[in-house]
Design a protein around this motif. Structure first.
Motif, PDB file in Angstrom:
ATOM      1  N   LYS A  83       2.049  -2.953  17.756  1.00 13.59           N
ATOM      2  CA  LYS A  83       2.314  -3.297  19.158  1.00 13.59           C
ATOM      3  C   LYS A  83       1.049  -3.719  19.872  1.00 13.59           C
ATOM      4  O   LYS A  83       1.051  -4.682  20.639  1.00 13.59           O
ATOM      5  N   THR A  84      -0.062  -3.002  19.649  1.00 15.07           N
ATOM      6  CA  THR A  84      -1.312  -3.356  20.327  1.00 15.07           C
ATOM      7  C   THR A  84      -1.904  -4.646  19.778  1.00 15.07           C
ATOM      8  O   THR A  84      -2.756  -5.243  20.423  1.00 15.07           O
ATOM      9  N   SER A  85      -1.472  -5.072  18.617  1.00 15.01           N
ATOM     10  CA  SER A  85      -2.003  -6.286  17.999  1.00 15.01           C
ATOM     11  C   SER A  85      -1.016  -7.446  18.055  1.00 15.01           C
ATOM     12  O   SER A  85      -1.098  -8.367  17.253  1.00 15.01           O
ATOM     13  N   SER A  86      -0.070  -7.374  18.950  1.00 14.37           N
ATOM     14  CA  SER A  86       0.962  -8.393  19.150  1.00 14.37           C
ATOM     15  C   SER A  86       1.750  -8.683  17.876  1.00 14.37           C
ATOM     16  O   SER A  86       2.087  -9.824  17.586  1.00 14.37           O
ATOM     17  N   GLY A  87       2.026  -7.652  17.137  1.00 14.18           N
ATOM     18  CA  GLY A  87       2.873  -7.757  15.957  1.00 14.18           C
ATOM     19  C   GLY A  87       4.014  -6.773  16.095  1.00 14.18           C
ATOM     20  O   GLY A  87       4.177  -6.131  17.128  1.00 14.18           O
ATOM     21  N   GLN A  88       4.815  -6.656  15.041  1.00 12.46           N
ATOM     22  CA  GLN A  88       5.907  -5.693  15.074  1.00 12.46           C
ATOM     23  C   GLN A  88       6.276  -5.272  13.665  1.00 12.46           C
ATOM     24  O   GLN A  88       5.974  -5.972  12.707  1.00 12.46           O
ATOM     25  N   LEU A  89       6.931  -4.123  13.583  1.00  8.55           N
ATOM     26  CA  LEU A  89       7.462  -3.680  12.301  1.00  8.55           C
ATOM     27  C   LEU A  89       8.801  -4.372  12.092  1.00  8.55           C
ATOM     28  O   LEU A  89       9.656  -4.366  12.979  1.00  8.55           O
ATOM     29  N   ALA A  90       8.969  -4.969  10.932  1.00  9.24           N
ATOM     30  CA  ALA A  90      10.211  -5.664  10.617  1.00  9.24           C
ATOM     31  C   ALA A  90      11.281  -4.642  10.244  1.00  9.24           C
ATOM     32  O   ALA A  90      10.985  -3.588   9.686  1.00  9.24           O
ATOM     33  N   GLY A  91      12.528  -4.984  10.541  1.00 13.43           N
ATOM     34  CA  GLY A  91      13.642  -4.096  10.222  1.00 13.43           C
ATOM     35  C   GLY A  91      14.062  -4.169   8.763  1.00 13.43           C
ATOM     36  O   GLY A  91      14.684  -3.246   8.248  1.00 13.43           O
ATOM     37  N   SER A  92      13.722  -5.263   8.088  1.00  7.26           N
ATOM     38  CA  SER A  92      14.075  -5.413   6.673  1.00  7.26           C
ATOM     39  C   SER A  92      12.986  -6.198   5.956  1.00  7.26           C
ATOM     40  O   SER A  92      12.148  -6.835   6.585  1.00  7.26           O
ATOM     41  N   ARG A  93      13.040  -6.168   4.646  1.00  9.00           N
ATOM     42  CA  ARG A  93      12.046  -6.884   3.824  1.00  9.00           C
ATOM     43  C   ARG A  93      12.120  -8.391   4.047  1.00  9.00           C
ATOM     44  O   ARG A  93      11.113  -9.077   4.008  1.00  9.00           O
ATOM     45  N   LYS A  94      13.333  -8.896   4.259  1.00 10.39           N
ATOM     46  CA  LYS A  94      13.532 -10.341   4.395  1.00 10.39           C
ATOM     47  C   LYS A  94      12.788 -10.919   5.596  1.00 10.39           C
ATOM     48  O   LYS A  94      12.357 -12.064   5.560  1.00 10.39           O
ATOM     49  N   ASP A  95      12.675 -10.111   6.660  1.00  5.92           N
ATOM     50  CA  ASP A  95      12.044 -10.580   7.890  1.00  5.92           C
ATOM     51  C   ASP A  95      10.531 -10.428   7.883  1.00  5.92           C
ATOM     52  O   ASP A  95       9.868 -10.843   8.828  1.00  5.92           O
ATOM     53  N   ALA A  96       9.979  -9.829   6.842  1.00  2.68           N
ATOM     54  CA  ALA A  96       8.560  -9.473   6.836  1.00  2.68           C
ATOM     55  C   ALA A  96       7.696 -10.540   6.188  1.00  2.68           C
ATOM     56  O   ALA A  96       8.107 -11.196   5.234  1.00  2.68           O
ATOM     57  N   GLY A  97       6.483 -10.680   6.714  1.00  2.95           N
ATOM     58  CA  GLY A  97       5.477 -11.531   6.090  1.00  2.95           C
ATOM     59  C   GLY A  97       4.768 -10.788   4.974  1.00  2.95           C
ATOM     60  O   GLY A  97       4.310 -11.391   4.010  1.00  2.95           O
ATOM     61  N   ILE A  98       4.680  -9.474   5.123  1.00  2.00           N
ATOM     62  CA  ILE A  98       4.061  -8.627   4.105  1.00  2.00           C
ATOM     63  C   ILE A  98       4.790  -7.281   4.090  1.00  2.00           C
ATOM     64  O   ILE A  98       5.243  -6.802   5.129  1.00  2.00           O
ATOM     65  N   VAL A  99       4.911  -6.719   2.895  1.00  5.35           N
ATOM     66  CA  VAL A  99       5.540  -5.407   2.722  1.00  5.35           C
ATOM     67  C   VAL A  99       4.451  -4.437   2.282  1.00  5.35           C
ATOM     68  O   VAL A  99       3.742  -4.688   1.310  1.00  5.35           O
ATOM     69  N   ILE A 100       4.312  -3.344   3.023  1.00  4.81           N
ATOM     70  CA  ILE A 100       3.366  -2.293   2.655  1.00  4.81           C
ATOM     71  C   ILE A 100       4.175  -1.171   2.035  1.00  4.81           C
ATOM     72  O   ILE A 100       4.982  -0.527   2.710  1.00  4.81           O
ATOM     73  N   LYS A 101       3.986  -0.976   0.733  1.00  6.60           N
ATOM     74  CA  LYS A 101       4.711   0.074   0.022  1.00  6.60           C
ATOM     75  C   LYS A 101       3.860   1.333  -0.013  1.00  6.60           C
ATOM     76  O   LYS A 101       2.773   1.330  -0.610  1.00  6.60           O
ATOM     77  N   ILE A 102       4.335   2.387   0.621  1.00  4.08           N
ATOM     78  CA  ILE A 102       3.643   3.669   0.582  1.00  4.08           C
ATOM     79  C   ILE A 102       4.116   4.382  -0.677  1.00  4.08           C
ATOM     80  O   ILE A 102       5.273   4.787  -0.779  1.00  4.08           O
ATOM     81  N   LEU A 103       3.228   4.522  -1.641  1.00  5.73           N
ATOM     82  CA  LEU A 103       3.589   5.121  -2.922  1.00  5.73           C
ATOM     83  C   LEU A 103       3.497   6.637  -2.891  1.00  5.73           C
ATOM     84  O   LEU A 103       4.330   7.323  -3.480  1.00  5.73           O
ATOM     85  N   SER A 104       2.476   7.160  -2.236  1.00  3.57           N
ATOM     86  CA  SER A 104       2.363   8.612  -2.081  1.00  3.57           C
ATOM     87  C   SER A 104       1.490   8.912  -0.879  1.00  3.57           C
ATOM     88  O   SER A 104       0.649   8.116  -0.476  1.00  3.57           O
ATOM     89  N   GLU A 105       1.717  10.100  -0.348  1.00  2.00           N
ATOM     90  CA  GLU A 105       1.011  10.536   0.850  1.00  2.00           C
ATOM     91  C   GLU A 105       0.854  12.049   0.729  1.00  2.00           C
ATOM     92  O   GLU A 105       1.805  12.756   0.429  1.00  2.00           O
ATOM     93  N   ASP A 106      -0.366  12.527   0.940  1.00  2.00           N
ATOM     94  CA  ASP A 106      -0.611  13.951   0.730  1.00  2.00           C
ATOM     95  C   ASP A 106      -1.611  14.477   1.749  1.00  2.00           C
ATOM     96  O   ASP A 106      -2.675  13.888   1.940  1.00  2.00           O
ATOM     97  N   PHE A 107      -1.263  15.589   2.395  1.00  2.00           N
ATOM     98  CA  PHE A 107      -2.142  16.276   3.335  1.00  2.00           C
ATOM     99  C   PHE A 107      -2.489  17.628   2.748  1.00  2.00           C
ATOM    100  O   PHE A 107      -1.596  18.378   2.370  1.00  2.00           O
ATOM    101  N   ASN A 108      -3.763  17.949   2.670  1.00  2.00           N
ATOM    102  CA  ASN A 108      -4.199  19.265   2.192  1.00  2.00           C
ATOM    103  C   ASN A 108      -5.106  19.909   3.222  1.00  2.00           C
ATOM    104  O   ASN A 108      -5.868  19.230   3.902  1.00  2.00           O
ATOM    105  N   ARG A 109      -5.028  21.212   3.289  1.00  2.00           N
ATOM    106  CA  ARG A 109      -5.868  21.990   4.201  1.00  2.00           C
ATOM    107  C   ARG A 109      -6.459  23.125   3.383  1.00  2.00           C
ATOM    108  O   ARG A 109      -5.738  23.860   2.713  1.00  2.00           O
ATOM    109  N   ARG A 110      -7.778  23.242   3.414  1.00  2.00           N
ATOM    110  CA  ARG A 110      -8.396  24.338   2.673  1.00  2.00           C
ATOM    111  C   ARG A 110      -9.444  25.027   3.535  1.00  2.00           C
ATOM    112  O   ARG A 110     -10.028  24.438   4.435  1.00  2.00           O
ATOM    113  N   VAL A 111      -9.651  26.288   3.223  1.00  2.00           N
ATOM    114  CA  VAL A 111     -10.606  27.111   3.954  1.00  2.00           C
ATOM    115  C   VAL A 111     -11.999  26.839   3.407  1.00  2.00           C
ATOM    116  O   VAL A 111     -12.216  26.861   2.195  1.00  2.00           O
ATOM    117  N   LEU A 112     -12.947  26.593   4.305  1.00  2.00           N
ATOM    118  CA  LEU A 112     -14.326  26.355   3.888  1.00  2.00           C
ATOM    119  C   LEU A 112     -15.192  27.596   4.021  1.00  2.00           C
ATOM    120  O   LEU A 112     -16.099  27.799   3.218  1.00  2.00           O
TER     121      LEU A 112
END
Length: 165
Positions: free
Chosen positions: A53-82
């Motif tokens: 939105k801040t870059s005058s773009g938008q998220l497409a509702g489907s793959r067909k409407d997109a110029g590029i598809v970003i596939k998130i393969l994995s995402e992981d959050f870890n928290r450890r005590v130091l």
């Protein structure tokens, strides 16, 4: 009164001429105005939406409407005590966020193979202000999502610009 308006007008012209833009805004290539994000958590998708939105773009509702598809393969959050206090309570934490992704076009042709982004942050956990520290962790997590999205969007810009040449 007239001089105040003239000064404001001149300042506005100078700011626009020097390349001033809002913090976090990107100049997106034409084929990146519509981005489809496949997978990913809610907070990550929300950050993608805000950046687009801040870059005058938008998220497409489907793959067909997109110029590029970003596939998130994995995402992981870890928290450890130091570090621990003398009472055995945690004094310091490290947050680690890892995101694996790849880029494809609307036809599912691979533009960039699997890449990863790793972000680490440390913060002090004051035992006297537990509620404030929980809020601080939420703010840090949000900033980590934002940094990851900026990194992914910058890499996508580079890939698309190199592909156009």
């Amino acid at each position: 009164m007239l001089t105040k308006k003239a000064v404001i007008l001149v300042m506005a012209l100078l700011l626009s001429a020097c390349g001033y833009h809002l913090r976090g805004a990107f100049e997106l290539p034409a084929n990146m105005r519509n981005v489809y994000v496949e997978g990913g958590s809610g907070p990550l998708r929300e950050q993608f939406s805000q950046v687009m939105k801040t870059s005058s773009g938008q998220l497409a509702g489907s793959r067909k409407d997109a110029g590029i598809v970003i596939k998130i393969l994995s995402e992981d959050f870890n928290r450890r005590v130091l570090s621990l206090s003398t009472r055995g309570k945690s004094n310091e934490f490290e947050l680690e966020y890892r995101l694996d992704y790849e880029f494809a076009n609307a036809g599912d042709a691979l533009l960039m193979p699997r890449q990863s982004v790793e972000i680490r942050r440390e913060y002090y956990n004051d035992q006297q202000f537990m509620i404030a520290k929980d809020n601080e962790e939420a703010v840090i997590r949000n900033e980590m999502y934002q940094q990851a999205v900026h990194t992914v969007v910058n890499r996508a810009r580079v890939v698309l610009e190199a592909d156009a040449k």
